[in-house]
Design a protein around this motif. Structure first.
Motif, mmCIF file in Angstrom:
data_model
loop_
_atom_site.group_PDB
_atom_site.id
_atom_site.type_symbol
_atom_site.label_atom_id
_atom_site.label_comp_id
_atom_site.label_asym_id
_atom_site.label_seq_id
_atom_site.Cartn_x
_atom_site.Cartn_y
_atom_site.Cartn_z
ATOM 1 N N ASN A 164 0.841 -1.191 0.000
ATOM 2 C CA ASN A 164 0.000 0.000 0.000
ATOM 3 C C ASN A 164 0.881 1.248 0.000
ATOM 4 O O ASN A 164 2.117 1.160 -0.125
ATOM 5 C CB ASN A 164 -0.990 -0.009 1.173
ATOM 6 C CG ASN A 164 -0.297 0.015 2.540
ATOM 7 O OD1 ASN A 164 0.914 0.249 2.639
ATOM 8 N ND2 ASN A 164 -1.051 -0.229 3.590
ATOM 9 N N ASP A 165 0.270 2.418 0.145
ATOM 10 C CA ASP A 165 1.053 3.651 0.051
ATOM 11 C C ASP A 165 2.101 3.748 1.152
ATOM 12 O O ASP A 165 3.210 4.258 0.936
ATOM 13 C CB ASP A 165 0.134 4.882 0.050
ATOM 14 C CG ASP A 165 -0.819 4.910 1.232
ATOM 15 O OD1 ASP A 165 -0.862 3.935 2.003
ATOM 16 O OD2 ASP A 165 -1.541 5.918 1.379
ATOM 17 N N ALA A 166 1.793 3.230 2.353
ATOM 18 C CA ALA A 166 2.774 3.271 3.447
ATOM 19 C C ALA A 166 3.998 2.428 3.106
ATOM 20 O O ALA A 166 5.142 2.816 3.395
ATOM 21 C CB ALA A 166 2.131 2.773 4.740
ATOM 22 N N THR A 167 3.782 1.270 2.486
ATOM 23 C CA THR A 167 4.893 0.415 2.061
ATOM 24 C C THR A 167 5.772 1.159 1.070
ATOM 25 O O THR A 167 7.007 1.200 1.202
ATOM 26 C CB THR A 167 4.370 -0.870 1.392
ATOM 27 O OG1 THR A 167 3.210 -1.346 2.047
ATOM 28 C CG2 THR A 167 5.433 -1.940 1.366
ATOM 29 N N LEU A 168 5.138 1.738 0.060
ATOM 30 C CA LEU A 168 5.879 2.401 -1.016
ATOM 31 C C LEU A 168 6.670 3.591 -0.495
ATOM 32 O O LEU A 168 7.810 3.816 -0.919
ATOM 33 C CB LEU A 168 4.921 2.838 -2.118
ATOM 34 C CG LEU A 168 4.152 1.702 -2.822
ATOM 35 C CD1 LEU A 168 3.162 2.264 -3.821
ATOM 36 C CD2 LEU A 168 5.120 0.736 -3.510
ATOM 37 N N VAL A 169 6.089 4.342 0.430
ATOM 38 C CA VAL A 169 6.804 5.504 0.982
ATOM 39 C C VAL A 169 8.044 5.065 1.753
ATOM 40 O O VAL A 169 9.117 5.667 1.630
ATOM 41 C CB VAL A 169 5.863 6.337 1.887
ATOM 42 C CG1 VAL A 169 6.650 7.381 2.668
ATOM 43 C CG2 VAL A 169 4.787 7.021 1.040
ATOM 44 N N SER A 170 7.922 3.979 2.544
ATOM 45 C CA SER A 170 9.089 3.464 3.277
ATOM 46 C C SER A 170 10.185 3.019 2.317
ATOM 47 O O SER A 170 11.376 3.288 2.534
ATOM 48 C CB SER A 170 8.679 2.293 4.175
ATOM 49 O OG SER A 170 7.844 2.714 5.222
ATOM 50 N N VAL A 171 9.794 2.354 1.251
ATOM 51 C CA VAL A 171 10.773 1.867 0.276
ATOM 52 C C VAL A 171 11.422 3.032 -0.462
ATOM 53 O O VAL A 171 12.644 3.042 -0.694
ATOM 54 C CB VAL A 171 10.107 0.885 -0.714
ATOM 55 C CG1 VAL A 171 11.081 0.475 -1.807
ATOM 56 C CG2 VAL A 171 9.604 -0.345 0.025
ATOM 57 N N LEU A 172 10.629 4.032 -0.822
ATOM 58 C CA LEU A 172 11.184 5.204 -1.506
ATOM 59 C C LEU A 172 12.153 5.957 -0.597
ATOM 60 O O LEU A 172 13.173 6.477 -1.056
ATOM 61 C CB LEU A 172 10.050 6.126 -1.960
ATOM 62 C CG LEU A 172 9.223 5.625 -3.154
ATOM 63 C CD1 LEU A 172 7.978 6.480 -3.339
ATOM 64 C CD2 LEU A 172 10.065 5.622 -4.426
ATOM 65 N N THR A 173 11.840 6.012 0.696
ATOM 66 C CA THR A 173 12.754 6.641 1.652
ATOM 67 C C THR A 173 14.087 5.907 1.666
ATOM 68 O O THR A 173 15.161 6.521 1.667
ATOM 69 C CB THR A 173 12.138 6.636 3.064
ATOM 70 O OG1 THR A 173 10.923 7.379 3.053
ATOM 71 C CG2 THR A 173 13.092 7.256 4.071
ATOM 72 N N ALA A 174 14.024 4.573 1.674
ATOM 73 C CA ALA A 174 15.255 3.776 1.652
ATOM 74 C C ALA A 174 16.046 4.028 0.368
ATOM 75 O O ALA A 174 17.266 4.189 0.393
ATOM 76 C CB ALA A 174 14.917 2.295 1.795
ATOM 77 N N CYS A 175 15.348 4.073 -0.761
ATOM 78 C CA CYS A 175 16.015 4.334 -2.041
ATOM 79 C C CYS A 175 16.713 5.686 -2.031
ATOM 80 O O CYS A 175 17.844 5.822 -2.520
ATOM 81 C CB CYS A 175 15.007 4.277 -3.187
ATOM 82 S SG CYS A 175 14.332 2.635 -3.520
ATOM 83 N N SER A 176 16.045 6.690 -1.471
ATOM 84 C CA SER A 176 16.625 8.032 -1.456
ATOM 85 C C SER A 176 17.868 8.091 -0.576
ATOM 86 O O SER A 176 18.860 8.733 -0.929
ATOM 87 C CB SER A 176 15.585 9.055 -0.985
ATOM 88 O OG SER A 176 15.308 8.897 0.392
ATOM 89 N N ARG A 177 17.836 7.393 0.570
ATOM 90 C CA ARG A 177 18.986 7.437 1.478
ATOM 91 C C ARG A 177 20.162 6.636 0.939
ATOM 92 O O ARG A 177 21.314 6.935 1.236
ATOM 93 C CB ARG A 177 18.595 6.903 2.862
ATOM 94 C CG ARG A 177 17.505 7.693 3.566
ATOM 95 C CD ARG A 177 17.846 9.185 3.689
ATOM 96 N NE ARG A 177 16.898 9.887 4.525
ATOM 97 C CZ ARG A 177 15.753 10.404 4.120
ATOM 98 N NH1 ARG A 177 15.393 10.284 2.846
ATOM 99 N NH2 ARG A 177 14.955 11.041 4.956
ATOM 100 N N LEU A 178 19.881 5.604 0.154
ATOM 101 C CA LEU A 178 20.954 4.771 -0.396
ATOM 102 C C LEU A 178 21.405 5.234 -1.775
ATOM 103 O O LEU A 178 22.392 4.717 -2.309
ATOM 104 C CB LEU A 178 20.473 3.315 -0.494
ATOM 105 C CG LEU A 178 20.197 2.599 0.833
ATOM 106 C CD1 LEU A 178 19.534 1.251 0.574
ATOM 107 C CD2 LEU A 178 21.479 2.408 1.627
#
Length: 506
Positions: free
Chosen positions: A211-225
């Protein structure tokens, strides 16, 4: 509340449906005096024995920190249903009184999964995962909500190994289970594990869409890495699964693209969003400023104001950062005054840090130092580091030494501060000072963390450390690296670039 008071003045009698709305309003207002007046009126109107109104009053008093008054209401109820017991137990937990909450829980005649979950959550909030797990094990027929509660409790209390083991043992999982795992990693900045868990979710639970919460967490990880390719894959997934206009996912995409330096992609997402909130604007402004596009950041700020979106303190950090990168001193101070006078925002340490950095980068070291002394709070390590870095550029060794003294007080175990001052001394050929600083750094007993770079190869992140001896392709990497060094030493190296193919081993 105003309408309710008018109702009383007109002598219109309330019924049992009136008070729950009034009590809820008292709760939102946090007004204890008005709450007690309403309670008196409940008694006068003869509704003190109405279970729904009594439960609302118990919840009200508990929220306002009046747990003793809540207990008096509870004890006065002629009949108590499961909701009353749960509300009173929640009240004790809210006040931090886990002992009375447990005592009442043990007296509860009929327990449902909600009251069990409430008590388990109470122990989790206290950090007592051992008792929480014991209680969970006693729960008859725990549902998936109960499993998720304990799972998130493990991660919130930094018990990652137990949380991972518990997740693997869960008889069933839903999207909130996966979000508990992924969100737990994200909150503790274990971003590589976030991506691994997301990949595992897609493979193992294909019937459970993120869901949107999952995607936001993953996008946050992508941005930090800096995992731009993975972020783009998430973008494609989001658009193909109906999240194109989801503002939370859109904000996550803008942040990811901005941090990864793909500003044009960030702008495309921004321009394609029908609905934008304050976070949307802040993410883009900060991203533009971060990557040296200060003019665009300030232009975006003007568009934000014209769109009647009220900026906050984060917005002004972004635009002040833009001024810093462009050396716009007058504009920077104008924005600081605008923030204070027009938007009544009190500057915080981040805003003052931007001004110090703005002055220091422009060579106004004494002015920056005077500004630090004038601000109504103690400067943090970020501010002193900014001034120390400028001292290297402008070769002000005296001020640099003072900055280091302040940094040692704030971060006595951070060797990077000694390294920065040593580099200044090296630039000025003060080798005795370089040696002295190396000894001082060694005396701290702390080594500078090994540098690490992350790159994406075929959708996977690879980490490379300085002087890495453990990478599985270490020999090939160093062979290519050494050949590149030799090649670049040649006076006509640009005409020799075709030789790279014979050294490329991946």
């Amino acid at each position: 509340m105003l309408v309710f008071n008018q109702m009383k003045k007109r002598d219109i009698k309330p019924n049992c449906f009136t008070f729950p709305f009034v009590i809820k309003s008292c709760k939102k207002l946090g007004d204890l005096v008005e709450s007690k007046k309403v309670h008196c009126f409940v008694i006068k109107a003869g509704f003190q024995d109405n279970p729904f109104i009594s439960i609302s009053m118990i919840d009200l008093y508990s929220t306002l920190g009046q747990v003793k008054s809540a207990r008096i209401m509870f004890d006065a109820m002629p009949e108590r249903n499961i909701v009353a017991w749960t509300t009173m137990i929640s009240g004790y937990i809210l006040s931090g009184d886990i002992e009375n909450a447990r005592a009442l829980f043990d007296l509860t005649p009929d327990r449902d999964v909600i009251i069990w979950n409430t008590m388990v959550s109470g122990y989790i909030g206290k950090g007592d995962m051992c008792t929480a797990k014991q209680l969970f094990d006693e729960m008859p027929n725990p549902d998936i909500m109960a499993y998720n509660t304990l799972l998130i409790g493990y991660f919130n209390n930094d018990e990652f190994e137990k949380g991972e083991r518990f997740f693997n043992e869960m008889p069933e999982k839903n999207v909130f289970s996966w979000n508990g795992l992924i969100g737990g990693y994200a909150r503790k900045s274990q971003f590589s594990k976030v991506l691994d868990a997301f990949d595992r979710m897609l493979k193992e639970s294909s019937d459970i869409p993120p869901n949107d919460a999952t995607l936001v967490s993953v996008l946050t990880a992508c941005s930090r890495l800096g995992a731009l390719d993975m972020g783009k894959s998430v973008h494609v997934y989001a658009e193909s699964n109906g999240y194109k206009q989801n503002v939370y996912v859109g904000n996550g995409l803008i942040d990811m693209y901005s941090r990864c330096g793909s500003i044009e992609d960030a702008l495309d997402v921004f321009n394609g969003m029908n609905s934008k909130d304050l976070i949307t604007w802040n993410s883009l402004i900060s991203g533009l400023a971060m990557h040296g596009r200060g003019t665009d950041a300030l232009t975006m700020f003007d568009q934000m104001i014209n769109a009647n979106v009220k900026p906050d303190k984060i917005t002004f950090v972004g635009v002040l950062c833009a001024c810093t990168h462009m050396g716009l001193i007058d504009e920077g101070f104008s924005l600081l005054n605008l923030m204070i006078k027009d938007y009544s925002i009190t500057p915080e340490i981040e805003h003052h840090g931007c001004i110090v950095d703005l002055l220091a980068r422009a060579g106004y070291l004494e002015e920056a130092f005077a500004y630090i002394k004038a601000i109504p709070m103690q400067a943090d390590a970020v501010i002193w580091s900014a001034l120390l870095g400028a001292c290297r550029t402008y070769k002000n060794i005296e001020l640099a030494e003072y900055c280091l003294e302040q940094l040692i007080k704030l971060e006595p175990k951070n060797p990077a501060n000694y390294v920065m001052l040593a580099n200044i001394c090296k630039d000025m050929n003060r080798w005795e000072d370089v040696s002295r600083l190396k000894v001082a750094m060694k005396d701290t007993g702390v080594r500078k963390p090994t540098g690490c770079s992350l790159i994406e190869v075929n959708g996977s992140l690879n980490g490379f450390y300085s002087l890495d001896e453990k990478h599985p392709k270490r020999d090939e990497i160093y062979r290519v690296s050494n050949q590149l060094v030799e090649l670049l030493k040649l006076p006509t190296y640009s005409s020799k670039l075709d030789k790279l193919e014979e050294y490329y081993v991946f």
